[in-house]
Motif scaffolding. Sequence first.
Motif, short mmCIF file in Angstrom:
data_model
loop_
_atom_site.label_atom_id
_atom_site.label_comp_id
_atom_site.label_asym_id
_atom_site.label_seq_id
_atom_site.Cartn_x
_atom_site.Cartn_y
_atom_site.Cartn_z
N LYS A 22 64.06 7.84 -62.34
CA LYS A 22 65.63 8.36 -62.06
C LYS A 22 65.86 9.39 -62.92
O LYS A 22 67.22 9.37 -63.33
N LYS A 32 70.25 11.34 -69.38
CA LYS A 32 70.89 11.01 -67.98
C LYS A 32 70.02 9.95 -67.24
O LYS A 32 69.56 10.12 -66.02
N ARG A 33 70.08 8.77 -67.85
CA ARG A 33 69.39 7.59 -67.46
C ARG A 33 70.38 7.02 -66.37
O ARG A 33 71.48 7.19 -66.21
N GLY A 34 70.01 5.82 -65.90
CA GLY A 34 70.75 4.95 -64.79
C GLY A 34 69.76 4.30 -63.80
O GLY A 34 69.07 5.35 -62.96
N ASP A 35 69.63 3.04 -63.81
CA ASP A 35 68.56 2.46 -62.87
C ASP A 35 69.28 1.02 -62.79
O ASP A 35 70.15 0.64 -63.30
N TYR A 75 65.87 0.98 -70.85
CA TYR A 75 66.15 2.38 -71.50
C TYR A 75 67.47 1.93 -72.59
O TYR A 75 67.04 2.82 -73.63
N ALA A 120 73.80 8.66 -65.90
CA ALA A 120 74.33 9.00 -64.43
C ALA A 120 74.90 8.00 -63.66
O ALA A 120 74.51 6.77 -63.95
N PHE A 143 77.83 17.25 -54.87
CA PHE A 143 78.34 15.99 -54.32
C PHE A 143 79.58 15.48 -55.36
O PHE A 143 80.39 14.88 -54.89
N ALA A 161 67.67 11.22 -59.28
CA ALA A 161 68.99 10.88 -58.82
C ALA A 161 69.83 12.19 -58.40
O ALA A 161 69.49 13.41 -58.96
N PRO A 162 70.75 12.13 -57.21
CA PRO A 162 71.25 13.24 -56.46
C PRO A 162 72.35 13.79 -57.50
O PRO A 162 72.95 14.84 -56.91
N LEU A 164 67.05 9.51 -54.55
CA LEU A 164 67.99 8.16 -54.54
C LEU A 164 69.16 8.39 -53.40
O LEU A 164 69.81 9.41 -53.56
N TYR A 166 75.32 7.46 -60.64
CA TYR A 166 75.21 7.36 -58.89
C TYR A 166 74.65 5.72 -58.44
O TYR A 166 75.06 5.16 -57.47
N MET A 167 74.14 5.20 -59.24
CA MET A 167 73.69 3.62 -59.00
C MET A 167 74.68 2.55 -59.54
O MET A 167 74.50 1.36 -59.17
#
Lengths: 214, 214
Positions: free
Chosen positions: B93, A93-96, A104, A120, A152, B120-121, B141, A122-123
């Motif tokens: 994250k 569940k990474r993401g940056d 990563y 993930a 969300f 992360a949300p 985040l 979101y970013m």
Amino acid sequence: MTREQLFQQIKIKRSYLCIGLDTDIKKIPPHLLKKEDPIFEFNKQIIEATSDYCVAYKPNLAFYESLGPAGLVSLEKTMSIIPKNIFTIADAKRGDIGNTSEMYANTFYDYYKFDSVTVAPYMGKDSVVPFLRKDKWVILLALTSNSGSLDFQMTEVFLPGTQADFKLYQHVLRHAQQWAGTDQLMFVIGATHPELFKEVRKIAPDHFLAGSGE
Amino acid sequence: MTREQLFQQIKIKRSYLCIGLDTDIKKIPPHLLKKEDPIFEFNKQIIEATSDYCVAYKPNLAFYESLGPAGLVSLEKTMSIIPKNIFTIADAKRGDIGNTSEMYANTFYDYYKFDSVTVAPYMGKDSVVPFLRKDKWVILLALTSNSGSLDFQMTEVFLPGTQADFKLYQHVLRHAQQWAGTDQLMFVIGATHPELFKEVRKIAPDHFLAGSGE
């Protein structure tokens, strides 16, 4: 692993089964605790017993990381004994930001030799594309299996030029298809939302979907 | 670390400075590469030179993980030399289903002794609350510094009973305040969006905000 290779494995084994390796030191059989690397020994037994029947293994990174550097050694050894024709998923569940997602990607693809990583959304785009590499896969969170998916992911979103009648997870399913095709992108759709599969398949008819029942 | 202790450090040092430890083996001075643990040696020099002037250190987990288990040993050694009155952020994250977020919390709080984790949300409440512990902090985040922040965080959302005039990051800022107070929850607001700070402060007037300019 390519889409064709994965399809072939599914056909040969007549199986879509993915086995999670969420190996908890507190829950493995007592006799294995006497071994030098109990986590690895447990995984080894699971892999030996199941490799004829599954098409994927999915180690959950959190369980290895919680043991410090030694846990990552157990992961490395585990990865080394998974047959090469079985798909591997780093459930991370990474993401940056870009350079960090790149690091990563190096971690999971170059160091541990995974075929795919859960990411993930979101970013946004530049947090996801570093995970897109030849014969490697992003498995992007869209609709997850947990109760928090309602917070969300199920929020209604309004996009200019469209009707305000779809939800964030649907927006993620649509929008991410601009970044990669069905040969590099899968989606996480939790099996706890069976009533929504039809909606998902309308938006993403051909993508591999990955999901558990929690 | 409590809110009061962090405030006190800020007042004593007259500083809000947080120093990122995104230590890239490819970019550190050549003479350090001869040392047994170049990553740790580099961090040690940074920490010795800056600990009088900053109130926080923020190791970026990706850079340590990309080196395999040895990179995590460098992180562990780095954490051990950071003075106890300086706040530490695991820039990781993370965010996963409950039992997995709990494992990540064990990793960063129990194993590496961080004061806080960036989270992360997207997966919602049960993915975030396991990171809420006494004197530990979630840095959630909300609005990130990267270009991908426009993909989903700036999407307009529609919530029943409200005007359809706010964005996903604003919904995250509001909604997450149901889960924790200003003594356990900070938000990531990238410094690349200065025009939005006023909006952020309307919703979260008292929370610590953390953000970089990329």
